[in-house]
Design an enzyme around this catalytic site. Structure first.
Site, PDB file in Angstrom:
ATOM      1  N   CYS A 117       0.818  -1.227   0.000  1.00  0.00           N
ATOM      2  CA  CYS A 117       0.000   0.000   0.000  1.00  0.00           C
ATOM      3  C   CYS A 117       0.844   1.266   0.000  1.00  0.00           C
ATOM      4  O   CYS A 117       0.317   2.369  -0.165  1.00  0.00           O
ATOM      5  CB  CYS A 117      -0.950  -0.014   1.189  1.00  0.00           C
ATOM      6  N   HIS A 259      -3.162   7.138   2.233  1.00  0.00           N
ATOM      7  CA  HIS A 259      -3.607   5.836   1.736  1.00  0.00           C
ATOM      8  C   HIS A 259      -4.977   5.566   2.347  1.00  0.00           C
ATOM      9  O   HIS A 259      -5.165   5.695   3.568  1.00  0.00           O
ATOM     10  CB  HIS A 259      -2.588   4.771   2.130  1.00  0.00           C
ATOM     11  N   ASN A 289     -10.103  -0.245   0.625  1.00  0.00           N
ATOM     12  CA  ASN A 289      -8.646  -0.138   0.523  1.00  0.00           C
ATOM     13  C   ASN A 289      -8.194  -0.765  -0.797  1.00  0.00           C
ATOM     14  O   ASN A 289      -8.232  -1.982  -0.946  1.00  0.00           O
ATOM     15  CB  ASN A 289      -8.026  -0.858   1.726  1.00  0.00           C
TER      16      ASN A 289
HETATM   17  N1  COA Z   1     -17.761  -7.858  11.170  1.00  0.00           N
HETATM   18  C1  COA Z   1     -18.172  -8.070  12.447  1.00  0.00           C
HETATM   19  N2  COA Z   1     -17.320  -8.350  13.456  1.00  0.00           N
HETATM   20  C2  COA Z   1     -16.009  -8.423  13.147  1.00  0.00           C
HETATM   21  C3  COA Z   1     -15.516  -8.224  11.843  1.00  0.00           C
HETATM   22  C4  COA Z   1     -16.462  -7.949  10.846  1.00  0.00           C
HETATM   23  N3  COA Z   1     -16.101  -7.720   9.556  1.00  0.00           N
HETATM   24  N4  COA Z   1     -14.184  -8.355  11.860  1.00  0.00           N
HETATM   25  C5  COA Z   1     -13.824  -8.634  13.124  1.00  0.00           C
HETATM   26  N5  COA Z   1     -14.930  -8.681  13.904  1.00  0.00           N
HETATM   27  C6  COA Z   1     -15.003  -8.943  15.324  1.00  0.00           C
HETATM   28  C7  COA Z   1     -13.838  -9.759  15.825  1.00  0.00           C
HETATM   29  O1  COA Z   1     -14.061 -11.126  15.598  1.00  0.00           O
HETATM   30  C8  COA Z   1     -13.826  -9.385  17.276  1.00  0.00           C
HETATM   31  O2  COA Z   1     -14.840 -10.122  17.941  1.00  0.00           O
HETATM   32  P1  COA Z   1     -14.520 -10.847  19.346  1.00  0.00           P
HETATM   33  O3  COA Z   1     -14.142  -9.734  20.269  1.00  0.00           O
HETATM   34  O4  COA Z   1     -15.815 -11.496  19.636  1.00  0.00           O
HETATM   35  O5  COA Z   1     -13.390 -11.766  19.030  1.00  0.00           O
HETATM   36  C9  COA Z   1     -14.257  -7.933  17.286  1.00  0.00           C
HETATM   37  O6  COA Z   1     -14.917  -7.705  16.025  1.00  0.00           O
HETATM   38  C10 COA Z   1     -13.113  -6.963  17.430  1.00  0.00           C
HETATM   39  O7  COA Z   1     -12.092  -7.374  16.541  1.00  0.00           O
HETATM   40  P2  COA Z   1     -10.777  -6.546  16.372  1.00  0.00           P
HETATM   41  O8  COA Z   1      -9.943  -7.150  15.278  1.00  0.00           O
HETATM   42  O9  COA Z   1     -10.141  -6.364  17.684  1.00  0.00           O
HETATM   43  O10 COA Z   1     -11.408  -5.176  15.864  1.00  0.00           O
HETATM   44  P3  COA Z   1     -10.756  -3.768  15.746  1.00  0.00           P
HETATM   45  O11 COA Z   1     -11.470  -2.787  16.560  1.00  0.00           O
HETATM   46  O12 COA Z   1      -9.256  -3.795  15.856  1.00  0.00           O
HETATM   47  O13 COA Z   1     -11.083  -3.405  14.220  1.00  0.00           O
HETATM   48  C11 COA Z   1      -9.998  -3.389  12.096  1.00  0.00           C
HETATM   49  C12 COA Z   1     -10.595  -4.239  13.193  1.00  0.00           C
HETATM   50  C13 COA Z   1      -9.467  -4.330  11.020  1.00  0.00           C
HETATM   51  C14 COA Z   1     -11.090  -2.503  11.488  1.00  0.00           C
HETATM   52  C15 COA Z   1      -8.874  -2.490  12.679  1.00  0.00           C
HETATM   53  O14 COA Z   1      -7.999  -3.270  13.470  1.00  0.00           O
HETATM   54  C16 COA Z   1      -8.077  -1.811  11.618  1.00  0.00           C
HETATM   55  O15 COA Z   1      -8.575  -0.941  10.944  1.00  0.00           O
HETATM   56  N6  COA Z   1      -6.779  -2.174  11.452  1.00  0.00           N
HETATM   57  C17 COA Z   1      -5.984  -1.637  10.396  1.00  0.00           C
HETATM   58  C18 COA Z   1      -6.243  -2.446   9.155  1.00  0.00           C
HETATM   59  C19 COA Z   1      -5.698  -1.835   7.920  1.00  0.00           C
HETATM   60  O16 COA Z   1      -5.937  -0.680   7.654  1.00  0.00           O
HETATM   61  N7  COA Z   1      -4.994  -2.637   7.134  1.00  0.00           N
HETATM   62  C20 COA Z   1      -4.457  -2.264   5.892  1.00  0.00           C
HETATM   63  C21 COA Z   1      -3.280  -1.394   6.073  1.00  0.00           C
HETATM   64  S1  COA Z   1      -2.583  -1.077   4.526  1.00  0.00           S
END
Ligand code: COA
Length: 333
Positions: A117, A259, A289
Site C-alpha cells: 500500500c 492511503h 482499501n
Molecule cells: N464484522 C463483524 N465483526 C467483526 C468483523 C467484521 N467484519 N471483523 C472482526 N470482527 C469482530 C472480531 O471477531 C472481534 O470479535 P470478538 O471480540 O468477539 O473476538 C471484534 O470484532 C473486534 O475485533 P478486532 O480485530 O479487535 O477489531 P478492531 O477494533 O481492531 O477493528 C480493524 C478491526 C481491522 C477494522 C482495525 O484493526 C483496523 O482498521 N486495522 C488496520 C487495518 C488496515 O488498515 N490494514 C491495511 C493497512 S494497509
C-alpha cells in the site's frame, strides 16, 4: 541522451479506473458474519469495486494511464518510463511491460515495483530520481491492485476491507522549479508478519537429494490491531519528517491525501497533525482499501472535481505491508 538542464519534477496529469461491479456492506453480510454498522463504524467503508473474472490488472492500469497521459496533454509515445506499483500483477514476472504495449508507449521502459500500500509513494519518489538526474523527461506512475483475488472470502476480519482499482499520474521534467518538495520512505521487516500474502509450499522430492516447494500464495493475513497501531504512530511521524525536508509546516498543507485504508486512521493522523477535516481527501467509503491504487484514485477524483487546483500543496502518505511507509510533499501542476 542525458539532459541535465531540466532537473525539476512537475505533476501534469492524473487518471483512474475501477471495475464496474460493486459490493456493498449489505452484500458482504450475506457472505460472512458481518453487518453495515460494524464495517462503517470501524472503517468508514460502505462499498467497494470488485474485478470480475475477465478483468485484468493490465486493463485497469492501462485505462488509468491513458487518462493521465491525455490529461497531461502528451502522447503515449512521449513516455520514457512506466513504473507500475502493484502487489497483484497479472503475471508474477511483472505486468508493466504489457501495459507499455497496451498504451502504445513504444519508447518507454517499464517495470513493476512492489511496496504494497506504500507502492504509489515509493514509485513517485523513484520517478523523481530518474527525472532529477536528467535521465528521463516523462514518467508515468501507476498504482493498481486487484486484492479481491487474494482475499479469504470466509475471513470477515480482512475481506470487508479491500477493493480493486487503478490510478495514475504523469510526472514531467521542468526547468521551472521542482514540485516534489520533500519525501521520506521507510521499511521495517521486523514487523513483516503483521500483514502479508505469503507463498506457502509443501516439500516435493525431485530426486534423492533435491526437493522443491510446491504450492501457491496464501490469502492476505493481517493482525488488524497491530497494523492500526503502526499506522497511527508512523504516518504522522513520516509526514512531519517529509514536511521538515520540504521546509513546510502542517498549517501550510492545502490537502492531506492518505492511503485510503480506514477513515479512523485518516482522522487520527489529521488530528495529530492538527489538519482540519475539510482538508482531508477521502473516498474510502466508496472504494475500500485499493492498496497501491488508493492515493492516485483519490488524487485524481479531487483534481477532476476541481477541489485540487494547480499550485496546491499536498501531503500524501502510503503505509502497509512490509511493513513499509512513506510520505511526499508536493505541489500539484
Ligand atoms: N464484522 C463483524 N465483526 C467483526 C468483523 C467484521 N467484519 N471483523 C472482526 N470482527 C469482530 C472480531 O471477531 C472481534 O470479535 P470478538 O471480540 O468477539 O473476538 C471484534 O470484532 C473486534 O475485533 P478486532 O480485530 O479487535 O477489531 P478492531 O477494533 O481492531 O477493528 C480493524 C478491526 C481491522 C477494522 C482495525 O484493526 C483496523 O482498521 N486495522 C488496520 C487495518 C488496515 O488498515 N490494514 C491495511 C493497512 S494497509
Amino acid at each position: 541522451m542525458l539532459d541535465t538542464s531540466q532537473r525539476g519534477i512537475t505533476f501534469t496529469g492524473s487518471g483512474a479506473a475501477a471495475p464496474e461491479s460493486l459490493l456493498s456492506n449489505d452484500d458482504l453480510s450475506k457472505i460472512v458474519d458481518t453487518n453495515d454498522e460494524w464495517i462503517s463504524s470501524r472503517t468508514g467503508i460502505k462499498t467497494r469495486h470488485i474485478a470480475s473474472p475477465e478483468v485484468t490488472l493490465c486493463e485497469l492500469a492501462t485505462a488509468a494511464g491513458k487518462q493521465a497521459i491525455a490529461n497531461a496533454g502528451i502522447t503515449a509515445a512521449e513516455i520514457d518510463l512506466i513504473i507500475l506499483a502493484t502487489s497483484t500483477p497479472d503475471d508474477l514476472f511483472g505486468s508493466a511491460s504489457k501495459i507499455q504495449y497496451l498504451l502504445g508507449a513504444t519508447r518507454a521502459v517499464a517495470f513493476d515495483l512492489t511496496a504494497a500500500c506504500s507502492g504509489f509513494v515509493f514509485a513517485l519518489v523513484n520517478a523523481a530520481q530518474f527525472i532529477r538526474t536528467g535521465t528521463y523527461q516523462n514518467v508515468l506512475v501507476i498504482g493498481a491492485d486487484i486484492l479481491s483475488r487474494w482475499l479469504d472470502w470466509s475471513d470477515r476480519r480482512t475481506c470487508v476491507l479491500f477493493g480493486d482499482g487503478a490510478g495514475a499520474v504523469v510526472c514531467q521534467a521542468t526547468k521551472d522549479g521542482d514540485r516534489l518538495l520533500g519525501f521520506e520512505i521507510c521499511s521495517n521487516g521486523a514487523q513483516n508478519d503483521c500483514l502479508n500474502l505469503p507463498f506457502s509450499g509443501q516439500s516435493a522430492a525431485l530426486s534423492e537429494t533435491v526437493s522443491i516447494a510446491k504450492g501457491t500464495y496464501q490469502p492476505i493475513f493481517m493482525k488488524g490491531r497491530e497494523v492500526y497501531r503502526f499506522a497511527v504512530a508512523k504516518v504522522p511521524e513520516v509526514i512531519e519528517k517529509a514536511l521538515f525536508r520540504a521546509d513546510r509546516t502542517p498549517e501550510q498543507i492545502d490537502w492531506l491525501i492518505l492511503h485510503q485504508a480506514n477513515q479512523r486512521i485518516m482522522n487520527s493522523v489529521a488530528d495529530r497533525l492538527k489538519i482540519p477535516p475539510e482538508k482531508v481527501i477521502s473516498n474510502v467509503a466508496s472504494y475500500g482499501n485499493t492498496s497501491a491504487a488508493s492515493i492516485p484514485i483519490a488524487l485524481h477524483e479531487a483534481i477532476a472535481s476541481d477541489r485540487i487546483k494547480p499550485g496546491d500543496l499536498i501531503a500524501t502518505s502510503g503505509f502497509g505491508a512490509g511493513l513499509t511507509w512513506g510520505a511526499a510533499i508536493f505541489k500539484w501542476g
